[in-house]
Design a protein around this motif. Structure first.
Motif, PDB file in Angstrom:
ATOM      1  N   UNK A  55       0.815  -1.218   0.000  1.00 27.06           N
ATOM      2  CA  UNK A  55       0.000   0.000   0.000  1.00 27.06           C
ATOM      3  C   UNK A  55       0.848   1.266   0.000  1.00 27.06           C
ATOM      4  N   UNK A  56       2.118   1.149   0.323  1.00 30.00           N
ATOM      5  CA  UNK A  56       2.984   2.321   0.374  1.00 30.00           C
ATOM      6  C   UNK A  56       3.782   2.519  -0.917  1.00 30.00           C
ATOM      7  N   UNK A  57       3.828   1.517  -1.776  1.00 31.61           N
ATOM      8  CA  UNK A  57       4.622   1.585  -2.997  1.00 31.61           C
ATOM      9  C   UNK A  57       3.717   1.676  -4.210  1.00 31.61           C
ATOM     10  N   UNK A  58       4.201   2.258  -5.300  1.00 24.91           N
ATOM     11  CA  UNK A  58       3.395   2.288  -6.530  1.00 24.91           C
ATOM     12  C   UNK A  58       3.230   0.893  -7.106  1.00 24.91           C
ATOM     13  N   UNK A  59       2.201   0.731  -7.923  1.00 21.67           N
ATOM     14  CA  UNK A  59       1.967  -0.590  -8.511  1.00 21.67           C
ATOM     15  C   UNK A  59       3.044  -0.992  -9.495  1.00 21.67           C
ATOM     16  N   UNK A  60       3.671  -0.039 -10.161  1.00 24.11           N
ATOM     17  CA  UNK A  60       4.749  -0.329 -11.104  1.00 24.11           C
ATOM     18  C   UNK A  60       6.037  -0.611 -10.345  1.00 24.11           C
ATOM     19  N   UNK A  61       6.852  -1.494 -10.903  1.00 22.48           N
ATOM     20  CA  UNK A  61       8.129  -1.809 -10.268  1.00 22.48           C
ATOM     21  C   UNK A  61       9.055  -0.607 -10.325  1.00 22.48           C
ATOM     22  N   UNK A  62       9.663  -0.291  -9.187  1.00 18.59           N
ATOM     23  CA  UNK A  62      10.630   0.797  -9.142  1.00 18.59           C
ATOM     24  C   UNK A  62      11.959   0.327  -9.713  1.00 18.59           C
ATOM     25  N   UNK A  63      12.669   1.245 -10.355  1.00 18.91           N
ATOM     26  CA  UNK A  63      13.952   0.934 -10.977  1.00 18.91           C
ATOM     27  C   UNK A  63      14.989   1.972 -10.566  1.00 18.91           C
TER      28      UNK A  63
ATOM     29  N   UNK B  85       6.195  10.881   0.366  1.00 18.27           N
ATOM     30  CA  UNK B  85       5.097  11.690   0.897  1.00 18.27           C
ATOM     31  C   UNK B  85       4.799  11.284   2.334  1.00 18.27           C
ATOM     32  N   UNK B  86       4.696  12.277   3.197  1.00 17.07           N
ATOM     33  CA  UNK B  86       4.320  12.016   4.595  1.00 17.07           C
ATOM     34  C   UNK B  86       2.813  11.773   4.663  1.00 17.07           C
ATOM     35  N   UNK B  87       2.406  10.640   5.212  1.00 20.43           N
ATOM     36  CA  UNK B  87       0.994  10.279   5.309  1.00 20.43           C
ATOM     37  C   UNK B  87       0.522  10.413   6.764  1.00 20.43           C
ATOM     38  N   UNK B  88      -0.780  10.573   6.971  1.00 21.88           N
ATOM     39  CA  UNK B  88      -1.280  10.711   8.352  1.00 21.88           C
ATOM     40  C   UNK B  88      -1.086   9.423   9.147  1.00 21.88           C
TER      41      UNK B  88
ATOM     42  N   UNK C 167       9.467  -4.643   0.361  1.00 18.96           N
ATOM     43  CA  UNK C 167      10.287  -3.994  -0.653  1.00 18.96           C
ATOM     44  C   UNK C 167      11.119  -2.910   0.029  1.00 18.96           C
ATOM     45  N   UNK C 168      12.414  -2.987  -0.126  1.00 17.10           N
ATOM     46  CA  UNK C 168      13.317  -2.000   0.469  1.00 17.10           C
ATOM     47  C   UNK C 168      13.909  -1.164  -0.663  1.00 17.10           C
ATOM     48  N   UNK C 169      13.715   0.150  -0.561  1.00 18.23           N
ATOM     49  CA  UNK C 169      14.169   1.079  -1.599  1.00 18.23           C
ATOM     50  C   UNK C 169      15.196   2.019  -0.986  1.00 18.23           C
ATOM     51  N   UNK C 170      16.357   2.117  -1.616  1.00 20.39           N
ATOM     52  CA  UNK C 170      17.380   3.071  -1.197  1.00 20.39           C
ATOM     53  C   UNK C 170      17.205   4.339  -2.018  1.00 20.39           C
ATOM     54  N   UNK C 171      17.085   5.462  -1.309  1.00 21.38           N
ATOM     55  CA  UNK C 171      16.782   6.740  -1.938  1.00 21.38           C
ATOM     56  C   UNK C 171      17.945   7.706  -1.776  1.00 21.38           C
TER      57      UNK C 171
ATOM     58  N   UNK D 149       6.855   4.973   9.770  1.00 17.35           N
ATOM     59  CA  UNK D 149       6.053   4.137   8.883  1.00 17.35           C
ATOM     60  C   UNK D 149       4.975   4.899   8.152  1.00 17.35           C
ATOM     61  N   UNK D 150       4.861   6.200   8.415  1.00 19.67           N
ATOM     62  CA  UNK D 150       3.795   7.008   7.818  1.00 19.67           C
ATOM     63  C   UNK D 150       4.317   7.716   6.568  1.00 19.67           C
ATOM     64  N   UNK D 151       4.665   6.952   5.579  1.00 16.39           N
ATOM     65  CA  UNK D 151       5.151   7.510   4.317  1.00 16.39           C
ATOM     66  C   UNK D 151       4.622   6.661   3.172  1.00 16.39           C
ATOM     67  N   UNK D 152       4.656   7.237   1.985  1.00 16.28           N
ATOM     68  CA  UNK D 152       4.308   6.520   0.761  1.00 16.28           C
ATOM     69  C   UNK D 152       5.210   7.041  -0.356  1.00 16.28           C
ATOM     70  N   UNK D 153       5.446   6.195  -1.329  1.00 22.61           N
ATOM     71  CA  UNK D 153       6.309   6.566  -2.448  1.00 22.61           C
ATOM     72  C   UNK D 153       5.452   6.869  -3.682  1.00 22.61           C
ATOM     73  N   UNK D 154       5.717   8.004  -4.299  1.00 18.60           N
ATOM     74  CA  UNK D 154       5.028   8.399  -5.514  1.00 18.60           C
ATOM     75  C   UNK D 154       6.057   8.391  -6.647  1.00 18.60           C
ATOM     76  N   UNK D 155       5.761   7.637  -7.713  1.00 16.93           N
ATOM     77  CA  UNK D 155       6.662   7.579  -8.862  1.00 16.93           C
ATOM     78  C   UNK D 155       6.330   8.698  -9.832  1.00 16.93           C
ATOM     79  N   UNK D 156       7.339   9.531 -10.151  1.00 16.98           N
ATOM     80  CA  UNK D 156       7.141  10.631 -11.094  1.00 16.98           C
ATOM     81  C   UNK D 156       7.543  10.199 -12.505  1.00 16.98           C
ATOM     82  N   UNK D 157       7.377  11.107 -13.446  1.00 15.80           N
ATOM     83  CA  UNK D 157       7.595  10.779 -14.854  1.00 15.80           C
ATOM     84  C   UNK D 157       9.007  10.248 -15.099  1.00 15.80           C
ATOM     85  N   UNK D 158       9.085   9.245 -15.957  1.00 12.14           N
ATOM     86  CA  UNK D 158      10.384   8.690 -16.371  1.00 12.14           C
ATOM     87  C   UNK D 158      10.915   9.349 -17.621  1.00 12.14           C
ATOM     88  N   UNK D 159      10.165  10.295 -18.176  1.00  7.67           N
ATOM     89  CA  UNK D 159      10.629  11.012 -19.366  1.00  7.67           C
ATOM     90  C   UNK D 159      11.823  11.878 -19.000  1.00  7.67           C
ATOM     91  N   UNK D 160      12.819  11.904 -19.843  1.00  3.82           N
ATOM     92  CA  UNK D 160      14.020  12.686 -19.597  1.00  3.82           C
ATOM     93  C   UNK D 160      14.217  13.707 -20.711  1.00  3.82           C
TER      94      UNK D 160
END
Length: 224
Positions: free
Chosen positions: A143-151, A159-162, A192-196, A213-224
């Motif tokens: 629930x905290x990660x996007x549905x697409x696989x992070x790369x 994002x800080x969640x309530x 899933x462990x993500x190093x940022x 534990x009150x965070x979520x990851x939002x994936x932004x555009x991959x366009x460069x």
């Protein structure tokens, strides 16, 4: 008279020369099966050793290895490297000796032990994290990660969640920009462990927020 003549004739009878003594037959050569078998084995072994030597010399390649321990983040110098010849192995991907000049001046991406072979992942143009940057790890549930696989290289927002049980604020939640540098699955929790990669100045505050534990990851555009 006749008797005397007869005796004289007998006395003058010549006898044919006796035949020369016959030569002994040549000795028969005895065959020794053990010696023949040993000779065959020696020939076969020689052929096998010759084939092995030829294969060993033709299936080797010259690669780069560390002369001494190279610490992560340090600049690789020519004196740190040695040319060694090893057998080719499809399971290995060592750096060829011909790449020496391009490797010198790079930074060690990992700790390289003395005698170990260099691989493409052993060095990089720059070290992560760079100066004034930090790496913060976050363990995410589904629930905290996007549905697409992070790369690696993805740009995300943390994002800080309530907190659980609290009301959702109408204000825009705070977030931190970050870049994904590594993604793995924890063997202990299965999360899933993500190093940022984040700016050094905001790393401490972000780590504290992640710890709740009150965070979520939002994936932004991959366009460069």
């Amino acid at each position: 008279m006749s008797n005397t003549a007869t005796r004289n004739e007998r006395s003058h009878v010549t006898h044919p020369p006796s035949a020369e003594p016959s030569l002994p037959p040549p000795p028969k050569l005895r065959r020794r099966p053990a010696l023949i078998a040993a000779a065959i084995v020696a020939v076969c072994l020689g052929a096998l050793l010759g084939g092995w030597a030829w294969t060993a010399t033709t299936n080797t390649q010259e690669v780069l290895a560390a002369r001494a321990d190279i610490e992560r983040g340090s600049i690789i110098e020519a004196g740190d490297l040695a040319r060694v010849r090893v057998n080719s192995d499809p399971a290995l991907s060592p750096v060829g000796a011909g790449s020496l000049e391009s490797v010198v001046g790079q930074r060690a991406a990992i700790d390289i032990a003395s005698g170990s072979l260099l691989t493409p992942s052993s060095y990089a143009d720059s070290v992560v994290p760079a100066v004034n940057m930090s790496v913060v790890g976050v363990a995410l549930t589904s629930s905290q990660a996007p549905g697409m696989d992070l790369q690696t290289g993805d740009r995300v927002r943390v994002v800080a969640t309530p907190a659980e049980g609290s009301e959702v604020s109408a204000e825009t939640p705070s977030f931190s920009d970050a870049e994904v540098v590594n993604v793995r699955v924890s063997d202990d929790t299965g999360q899933l462990v993500v190093d940022l990669l984040v700016p050094h100045a905001g790393a401490a505050a972000l780590a504290a927020q992640i710890a709740t534990g009150n965070v979520a990851i939002v994936l932004d555009s991959r366009a460069r």
